[in-house]
Design an enzyme around this catalytic site. Structure first.
Site, mmCIF file in Angstrom:
data_model
loop_
_atom_site.group_PDB
_atom_site.id
_atom_site.type_symbol
_atom_site.label_atom_id
_atom_site.label_comp_id
_atom_site.label_asym_id
_atom_site.label_seq_id
_atom_site.Cartn_x
_atom_site.Cartn_y
_atom_site.Cartn_z
ATOM 1 C CG ASP A 102 -1.864 -1.161 1.264
ATOM 2 O OD1 ASP A 102 -2.109 -1.749 0.202
ATOM 3 O OD2 ASP A 102 -2.352 -1.483 2.371
ATOM 4 C CE LYS A 103 0.412 8.474 -1.833
ATOM 5 N NZ LYS A 103 -0.528 9.500 -2.381
#
Length: 243
Positions: A102-103
């Site tokens: 994920d970011k």
């Protein structure tokens, strides 16, 4: 040029020890330039085509790049800021990420040009371990350990057993998964009434970050490549004629 001994070359490519590959050669499973060679001491001409059980030894033609992903980057080519901008100097057009982070997640992110390796590393059947450092809003409990270890049921699907552990502080835990589902770590703790504040992948199979700085990338060493291919059984399948 005389070339390299066949047994030494095969061992260097990761098919086993010199003794192990010598047995494979004597059994007639190896061809050099299209011809069966049974002599482990045979010197392979430079550039000669090697085959085991009819399959070319092409695994070393692939690229494998390890990135220490920082937070703030997405594992995508279409959105930004993209992790691919951190791979300057590497063959980014041909590289594919092995899973996604994920970011806001940091840590180990592997890229490869080998589609078979990517498939095996990400398919749950091979149960490749992924280890994470997780900071939690609330302390983890023994009940969490039990639920994860038995295989948490998430939205009607039973996950593979996972290992949850900690030392002194139960809000700073390590989690070992053997599959990779969408937002899995965050969703697992959410299902237990907790929230992930920080997440970092520490390892993938035999690979670790070591002292690789955040935001930096490097090629895998030959030893790491060998360990990775062995972890998913590619060399074993090659010798048995299944790949």
């Amino acid at each position: 040029m005389k070339g390299e001994r066949l047994d030494r070359l095969l061992a260097r490519l990761g098919l086993g020890s010199r003794k192990e590959v010598a047995r494979v050669v004597r059994s007639g499973q190896v061809r050099v330039a299209g011809q069966v060679v049974r002599d482990p001491a045979f010197h392979v001409p430079p550039g000669a085509r090697l085959e085991v059980n009819g399959q070319p030894l092409a695994v070393r033609c692939h690229h494998h790049v390890l990135l220490h992903k920082p937070a703030g980057y997405v594992t995508s080519r279409k959105e930004g800021p993209s992790v691919f901008t951190l791979l300057e100097g590497f063959p980014t057009r041909d590289l594919s990420p092995v899973g996604r982070l994920d970011k806001d997640t940091e840590g180990l992110l592997l890229f490869t040009t080998d589609g078979e390796l990517l498939h095996r590393l990400t398919h749950p059947r091979h149960k490749v371990e992924k280890r994470y450092l997780v900071h939690l809003e609330h302390p983890a409990t023994g009940e969490d350990q039990k639920a994860f270890g038995e295989g948490l049921v998430l939205e009607g699907t039973r996950l593979l057993p996972a290992e949850l552990s900690w030392d002194q502080n139960p809000t700073r835990v390590e989690l070992v998964l053997r599959e990779g589902r969408f937002h899995q770590v965050k969703r697992m703790f959410q299902a237990r009434g907790n929230r992930v504040l920080y997440l970092k992948r520490l390892s993938l199979g035999p690979l670790t970050l070591g002292d690789l700085p955040v935001g930096q990338a490097r090629y895998l060493s030959p030893e790491e490549e060998e360990a990775l291919y062995r972890a998913v059984g590619i060399f074993t399948d090659l010798l048995r004629g299944r790949w």
